[in-house]
Design a protein around this motif. Structure first.
Motif, short mmCIF file in Angstrom:
data_model
loop_
_atom_site.label_atom_id
_atom_site.label_comp_id
_atom_site.label_asym_id
_atom_site.label_seq_id
_atom_site.Cartn_x
_atom_site.Cartn_y
_atom_site.Cartn_z
N ARG A 67 0.81 -1.22 0.00
CA ARG A 67 0.00 0.00 0.00
C ARG A 67 0.84 1.27 0.00
N HIS A 68 2.11 1.13 0.33
CA HIS A 68 2.99 2.31 0.38
C HIS A 68 4.37 1.94 -0.18
N ILE A 69 4.94 2.83 -1.02
CA ILE A 69 6.32 2.70 -1.48
C ILE A 69 7.00 4.03 -1.17
N GLN A 70 7.98 4.00 -0.29
CA GLN A 70 8.63 5.22 0.18
C GLN A 70 10.04 5.34 -0.38
N VAL A 71 10.43 6.58 -0.70
CA VAL A 71 11.79 6.87 -1.14
C VAL A 71 12.45 7.74 -0.07
N GLU A 72 13.56 7.27 0.47
CA GLU A 72 14.27 8.01 1.51
C GLU A 72 15.66 8.41 1.03
N GLY A 73 16.10 9.60 1.41
CA GLY A 73 17.48 10.03 1.14
C GLY A 73 17.70 10.70 -0.19
N ALA A 74 16.66 10.83 -1.02
CA ALA A 74 16.83 11.46 -2.34
C ALA A 74 16.66 12.97 -2.21
N GLU A 75 17.77 13.69 -2.28
CA GLU A 75 17.73 15.15 -2.20
C GLU A 75 17.82 15.80 -3.57
N ASN A 76 18.70 15.27 -4.41
CA ASN A 76 18.87 15.82 -5.76
C ASN A 76 18.27 14.94 -6.84
N LEU A 77 18.22 13.64 -6.60
CA LEU A 77 17.61 12.73 -7.55
C LEU A 77 16.09 12.87 -7.53
N ASN A 78 15.46 12.62 -8.67
CA ASN A 78 14.02 12.77 -8.81
C ASN A 78 13.30 11.57 -8.18
N ARG A 79 12.49 11.83 -7.17
CA ARG A 79 11.80 10.75 -6.46
C ARG A 79 10.82 10.02 -7.37
N LEU A 90 1.94 -0.76 -6.38
CA LEU A 90 0.96 -0.85 -5.30
C LEU A 90 -0.05 -1.93 -5.66
N GLY A 91 -0.52 -2.64 -4.65
CA GLY A 91 -1.51 -3.68 -4.88
C GLY A 91 -0.91 -5.07 -5.04
N ASP A 92 0.40 -5.16 -5.29
CA ASP A 92 1.05 -6.47 -5.38
C ASP A 92 1.26 -7.04 -3.99
N ASN A 93 1.46 -8.35 -3.93
CA ASN A 93 1.82 -8.96 -2.66
C ASN A 93 3.24 -8.57 -2.30
N ILE A 94 3.47 -8.19 -1.06
CA ILE A 94 4.77 -7.64 -0.66
C ILE A 94 5.88 -8.68 -0.75
#
Length: 271
Positions: A67-79, A90-94
């Protein structure tokens, strides 16, 4: 009848410690009992249904839907670009998400030092980025960032021109595949780092480093336009005096355009 003695403060504190110790012991005992019950239940399921059946039953539980995909640490790269390239949905089995494949794709697509992807059960996938730090811009028809190892950072460009010095003398990003070109770039980056450690006041004023020829390696100052030729050796003797030399020359001769420090204690100036 003898009067009952009131407990002393020390006795009261002792009883409190005993009570707390018993409470902690009870808590630990309860936790152990809970874990044991969980393990017994799990082993019971495995024995009753079999390993594969339990795994299949876990996979189809709705609680393990992404239900959630998070991007951490990207300051200059495009999230958003990272999320699209990862191919996680989203919606796939984890448990069925291909984290290894996603990590490999991201490492090919983006100039980052590292990508780490992991599951945060029950429903979240985390993409953790460790970005390369830009230290300069190379002028190759357009401005492109580079890190301290000379790795090009295509996502860093002219928007950082006010905070990063420009390195000239590199014809193109592709030219960095030539070891001699890469070495000239690295020499300029080493000089930038050395100035930062030995003459930090000067580093903030650098607008350009010319690496076309390392024997005439030098810097240009953003505030005065002064060019300082330092060369490719003797930095440990030259750089501690760099700020002093620049200050003395510009204070006495405001028409000076070039200061040449390649020849030891002798400093030559050109108007």
């Amino acid at each position: 009848m003898a009067a009952r003695r009131k407990p002393t403060i020390r006795q009261t504190q002792s009883k409190l410690r005993q009570s707390r110790g018993k409470s902690r012991s009870d808590s630990r005992a309860g936790a152990l009992i809970g874990r044991a019950a969980f393990l017994l239940a799990l082993f019971g399921m495995l024995a009753w249904f079999g390993v594969h059946t339990v795994r299949e039953r876990l996979l189809i539980l709705p609680v393990f839907t992404v239900r959630h995909i998070q991007v951490e640490g990207a300051e200059n790269l495009n999230r958003e670009g990272i999320l699209d390239a990862a191919g996680l949905r989203l919606g796939d089995n984890i448990f069925e998400a291909d984290l290894v494949g996603a990590s490999g794709t991201l490492e090919k697509e983006f100039a980052a030092e590292d990508f780490t992807i992991f599951r945060k059960l029950p429903d979240t996938i985390v993409i953790r980025v460790r970005e390369r730090k830009p230290v300069a811009l190379i002028n190759v028809g357009k401005l492109v960032g580079v890190d301290a190892q000379g790795v090009p950072l295509p996502h860093i460009g002219a928007d950082m021109v006010e905070s990063l010095p420009i390195i000239t003398g590199v014809e193109s990003v592709k030219a960095l595949a030539d070891s001699s070109v890469k070495e000239r770039l690295m020499e300029g980056l080493r000089l930038l780092d050395a100035i930062g450690r030995q003459a930090p006041g000067v580093q903030k004023r650098i607008s350009e480093i010319n690496v076309a020829n390392t024997s005439t390696l030098g810097i240009s100052l953003i505030d005065t336009g002064l060019e300082v030729v330092i060369g490719n050796n003797g930095w440990s003797q030259k750089l501690p005096n760099l700020e002093k030399v620049i200050g003395q020359v510009t204070a006495r001769l405001d028409t000076v355009r070039t200061v040449d420090m390649r020849f030891g204690e002798k400093v030559f100036i050109r108007k």
